[in-house]
Write a protein that holds these residues in place. Structure first.
Motif, mmCIF file in Angstrom:
data_model
loop_
_atom_site.group_PDB
_atom_site.id
_atom_site.type_symbol
_atom_site.label_atom_id
_atom_site.label_comp_id
_atom_site.label_asym_id
_atom_site.label_seq_id
_atom_site.Cartn_x
_atom_site.Cartn_y
_atom_site.Cartn_z
ATOM 1 N N LEU A 24 -25.232 -47.642 -26.780
ATOM 2 C CA LEU A 24 -25.663 -46.367 -27.336
ATOM 3 C C LEU A 24 -24.588 -45.645 -28.142
ATOM 4 C CD1 LEU A 24 -27.534 -44.987 -24.196
ATOM 5 C CD2 LEU A 24 -28.613 -45.746 -26.316
ATOM 6 N N ASP A 26 -21.905 -44.944 -30.740
ATOM 7 C CA ASP A 26 -21.437 -45.378 -32.054
ATOM 8 C C ASP A 26 -20.149 -44.631 -32.408
ATOM 9 O OD1 ASP A 26 -22.096 -46.494 -34.937
ATOM 10 O OD2 ASP A 26 -21.678 -44.343 -35.175
ATOM 11 N N GLU A 29 -20.617 -41.615 -34.867
ATOM 12 C CA GLU A 29 -21.283 -40.505 -34.187
ATOM 13 C C GLU A 29 -20.337 -39.833 -33.194
ATOM 14 O OE1 GLU A 29 -25.952 -41.886 -34.252
ATOM 15 O OE2 GLU A 29 -24.682 -42.536 -32.595
ATOM 16 N N SER A 86 -25.327 -34.324 -33.486
ATOM 17 C CA SER A 86 -25.019 -35.269 -34.565
ATOM 18 C C SER A 86 -24.931 -34.526 -35.882
ATOM 19 C CB SER A 86 -26.091 -36.362 -34.638
ATOM 20 O OG SER A 86 -27.362 -35.795 -34.901
ATOM 21 N N LEU A 354 -24.061 -36.671 -26.323
ATOM 22 C CA LEU A 354 -24.491 -37.625 -27.352
ATOM 23 C C LEU A 354 -25.118 -38.856 -26.713
ATOM 24 C CD1 LEU A 354 -24.556 -38.802 -30.246
ATOM 25 C CD2 LEU A 354 -22.184 -39.536 -29.887
ATOM 26 N N GLU A 357 -28.559 -37.917 -25.147
ATOM 27 C CA GLU A 357 -29.606 -37.712 -26.149
ATOM 28 C C GLU A 357 -30.055 -39.037 -26.761
ATOM 29 O OE1 GLU A 357 -31.299 -35.042 -26.961
ATOM 30 O OE2 GLU A 357 -30.216 -33.713 -25.589
ATOM 31 N N LYS A 358 -29.122 -39.937 -26.983
ATOM 32 C CA LYS A 358 -29.497 -41.239 -27.543
ATOM 33 C C LYS A 358 -30.299 -42.052 -26.527
ATOM 34 C CE LYS A 358 -27.258 -43.414 -30.561
ATOM 35 N NZ LYS A 358 -26.291 -44.301 -31.257
ATOM 36 N N TYR A 359 -29.952 -41.903 -25.256
ATOM 37 C CA TYR A 359 -30.728 -42.563 -24.196
ATOM 38 C C TYR A 359 -32.160 -42.040 -24.189
ATOM 39 C CZ TYR A 359 -32.243 -43.946 -19.514
ATOM 40 O OH TYR A 359 -32.955 -44.468 -18.463
ATOM 41 N N LYS A 361 -33.812 -40.652 -26.621
ATOM 42 C CA LYS A 361 -34.499 -41.103 -27.834
ATOM 43 C C LYS A 361 -34.954 -42.546 -27.690
ATOM 44 C CE LYS A 361 -33.963 -41.348 -32.860
ATOM 45 N NZ LYS A 361 -33.046 -41.095 -34.008
#
Length: 369
Positions: A24, A26, A29, A86, A354, A357-359, A361
């Protein structure tokens, strides 16, 4: 009355393990998340009348240490208010989190990691625990990314402004090829839009680690279609020679890098945690350089014995970059700049958010409270 009326009926907090974090998180990011963390601390430190309303603020008490029979527990709570997760988002969020780290040296003999960490992310409105994130890889990336952010704003952006085509090519030196040295090297080659790396020089007290890191970096070059050379050096002086950017990531209690090893214009990220947090660089380096820090409060305690000029926080440099009415804090042109990396809770707060939130999404927000 329902038996659930006074109880928490929400779903359990999500658990995000190391493998998921690696997928997840990056680098680019993470760079933006770290910039938000730096800025939040420096904006908070300003007088209330001079704070920027369009920038995040923060709260982070001093980290605490709890001694146990076999090791130590480190607690780093923090809050970052009104930050962006982001760079492409207009939404502002507030995040409350706490990182817990245990360090038990005897674990190695048991085949277990000596250091383990988790970031606990809470709902900043209700205080409910929303996520538990394994934080070993997260800590590696956030620490290396802090150096990337400092290098970019203190050294590379001024250099790009004077480059004919706006591109900067650097020679990178890594002094200490353990986990943090490796993460820094990978971070620089994974973010070459910031600066193109043409040479990487490696030194480690035990050469085997440097040789192993060279192999890793050559594989990275193939995977990213990069064209850089990697050299394993016999001495620290050889490693630092002609380097534009240097990372020191050792636990040395004695100076390793001397002024005579360095170019006139060089940026150093001093990451190693020796007894006094600033033992890797010799005094003759500190006599000439300008030092930048992540947060003043930490510096007052952990750099109390440092004899050098501390110019200010990296976050304050970022805050002032686009505000012509304020005097720049940038290093003197052609000199030595040092980012003295201490680490701070706000970094874990923004990077932890971060990842969370990516998890969400990736899982269709099904776990959001």
């Amino acid at each position: 009355m329902s038996k659930n009326a006074a109880t928490n009926t929400r779903s359990r907090p999500v658990f995000i393990d190391e493998d998921q974090v690696k997928q997840l998180l990056d680098w680019n990011e993470a760079r933006y998340a770290l910039e938000q963390a730096f800025v939040s601390v420096s904006n908070q430190a300003r007088e209330s009348a001079t704070r920027f309303a369009d920038q995040p603020v923060s709260s982070q008490p001093a980290r605490t240490f709890v001694q146990a029979e076999g090791g130590v527990l480190l607690c780093m709570p923090g809050f970052v208010g009104q930050h962006r997760v982001s760079s492409g988002s207009s939404e502002r969020v507030s995040t409350l989190a706490c990182k817990l780290i245990t360090s038990f040296r005897k674990n190695a003999s048991l085949g277990l990691p000596s250091i383990n960490g988790e970031v606990f992310v809470f709902n900043s409105t209700t205080g409910k625990l929303e996520a538990i994130i394994e934080a070993n890889h997260l800590t590696g990336i956030r620490t290396a990314t802090a150096s990337l952010v400092a290098t970019d704003h203190l050294f590379l952006r001024p250099a790009r402004a004077h480059a004919p085509d706006g591109t900067v090519t650097i020679q990178l030196g890594i002094v200490g090829c353990g986990f943090q040295g490796m993460m820094h090297a990978i971070g620089f080659v994974r973010t070459q839009s910031v600066a193109r790396v043409h040479t990487i020089r490696l030194w480690n007290r035990t050469p085997g680690r440097a040789i192993k890191l060279k192999e890793v970096l050559l594989e990275e070059a193939k995977a990213t279609d990069s064209n850089y050379s990697v050299f394993v050096c016999d001495t620290v002086e050889d490693c630092c020679r002609d380097c534009d950017v240097i990372v020191t990531a050792t636990g040395s209690s004695e100076p390793l890098v001397y002024r005579s090893f360095l170019k006139p214009n060089v940026h150093i990220n001093a990451v190693g945690a020796g007894e006094y947090h600033h033992t890797e660089l010799a005094q003759d380096v500190y006599d000439e350089c300008q030092v930048y820090i992540d947060h003043q409060e930490g510096a007052r305690k952990e750099l109390a014995t440092l004899r050098s000029t501390i110019v200010g926080e990296v976050g304050e440099v970022i805050l002032r970059e686009n505000r012509a009415e304020e005097m720049s804090l940038l290093p003197k042109s052609g000199g030595i700049s040092v980012f003295q990396s201490l680490g701070m809770a706000t970094e874990d707060v923004t990077v932890g958010r971060l990842v969370y939130e990516k998890y969400l999404k990736a899982h269709g927000d099904s776990h959001r409270d």
